[in-house]
Design an enzyme around this catalytic site. Structure first.
Site, PDB file in Angstrom:
ATOM      1  N   HIS A 161       0.829  -1.204   0.000  1.00 14.54           N
ATOM      2  CA  HIS A 161       0.000   0.000   0.000  1.00 14.54           C
ATOM      3  C   HIS A 161       0.863   1.254   0.000  1.00 14.54           C
ATOM      4  CE1 HIS A 161      -3.281  -2.508   2.163  1.00 14.54           C
ATOM      5  NE2 HIS A 161      -3.728  -2.249   0.944  1.00 14.54           N
ATOM      6  N   CYS A 246      -2.452   0.508   9.783  1.00 11.84           N
ATOM      7  CA  CYS A 246      -3.554  -0.296   9.259  1.00 11.84           C
ATOM      8  C   CYS A 246      -4.362  -1.016  10.326  1.00 11.84           C
ATOM      9  CB  CYS A 246      -3.049  -1.284   8.218  1.00 11.84           C
ATOM     10  SG  CYS A 246      -1.788  -2.402   8.821  1.00 11.84           S
TER      11      CYS A 246
END
Length: 253
Positions: A161, A246
């Protein structure tokens, strides 16, 4: 009031998706202990903890940031790029509906994961990665433009990501481990850091960031730049391409 959306790790955490790393053993008991310590960092600072429904059947469910992103008073429910994660969004929608929070949703053929969204001011840098596609970015841009947000697409090819590669300090300076950053020039201010695990920081307040205990040299560098740094171990989640960002969705009221 600052609020924190979290989901406890599944006993099946070790079976989570991997894209750029080799699979190594994960200790579920240690992962739960590290998650508890992570949540306590926020609780000790007065954050209101909002737990999502447990999802033991979803190994990646603990990485809750990927399923919902807040832009002011609008929540955007994502459409994860990994098929195995699509059902995770249902519990997020239930919590939002129970809390009377307005939300929009990314629809097929778009895919978007929250780990690809880096917010600085009213600019959302969005990673074009293996999990977030052009259609998802276009849908997000259409949702945010009327609210005064700019969406900037950023290439992500070396990590899972965008926020695996870069995050932002409270003053908007972007930090990242340069060998894993596709294009640092897109950011107005960029500070290279010495460890890949140090690329992810969470802003706790105007002077303080949370960082992985696996990045002591980065923590020292940030302190030299005048920031207060809180370190917490997240080794079991790092084995699955996770990080401190996250494991939660931060909502500031």
């Amino acid at each position: 009031m600052a609020r924190l959306l979290v989901r406890p790790p599944s006993p099946r955490l070790a079976d989570g998706e991997l894209t750029h790393q080799q699979r190594v053993p994960v200790d579920p008991a240690l992962a739960r202990s590290q998650w508890d310590d992570y949540v306590e960092v926020y609780r000790a600072r007065g954050w209101d903890i909002l737990p999502l429904d447990t999802a033991d059947e979803h190994p990646d469910g603990v990485f809750v940031e990927d399923v919902v992103v807040f832009f002011g008073d609008l929540a955007v429910v994502t459409r994860p790029g990994a098929d195995s994660r699509r059902e995770e969004i249902e519990s997020a929608k239930r919590l939002l509906e129970a809390s009377d929070v307005a939300y929009a949703q990314i629809d097929a053929p778009g895919s978007l994961e929250g780990g690809d969204v880096l917010k600085i001011g009213h600019t959302a840098y969005v990673g074009r990665s293996s999990r977030t596609n052009d259609a998802g970015i276009a849908q997000l841009r259409a949702l945010l433009a009327p609210r005064g947000w700019e969406v900037v697409a950023v290439p992500v090819t070396k990590v899972l990501h965008l926020k695996t590669a870069v995050t932002a300090l409270p003053d908007g300076t972007v930090i990242g481990y340069e060998p894993l950053v596709d294009d640092s020039a897109v950011f107005a201010a960029f500070l290279p850091i010495p460890e890949p695990e140090g690329s992810a920081v969470v802003v706790l307040d105007d002077r303080t960031v949370l960082i992985s205990a696996s990045a002591p040299r980065t923590a020292a560098l940030l302190r030299e730049h005048g920031w207060e740094v809180v370190e917490t171990p997240v080794t079991e989640f790092e084995k699955l391409e996770g990080c401190v960002t996250c494991l939660s969705v931060r909502i500031r009221g």
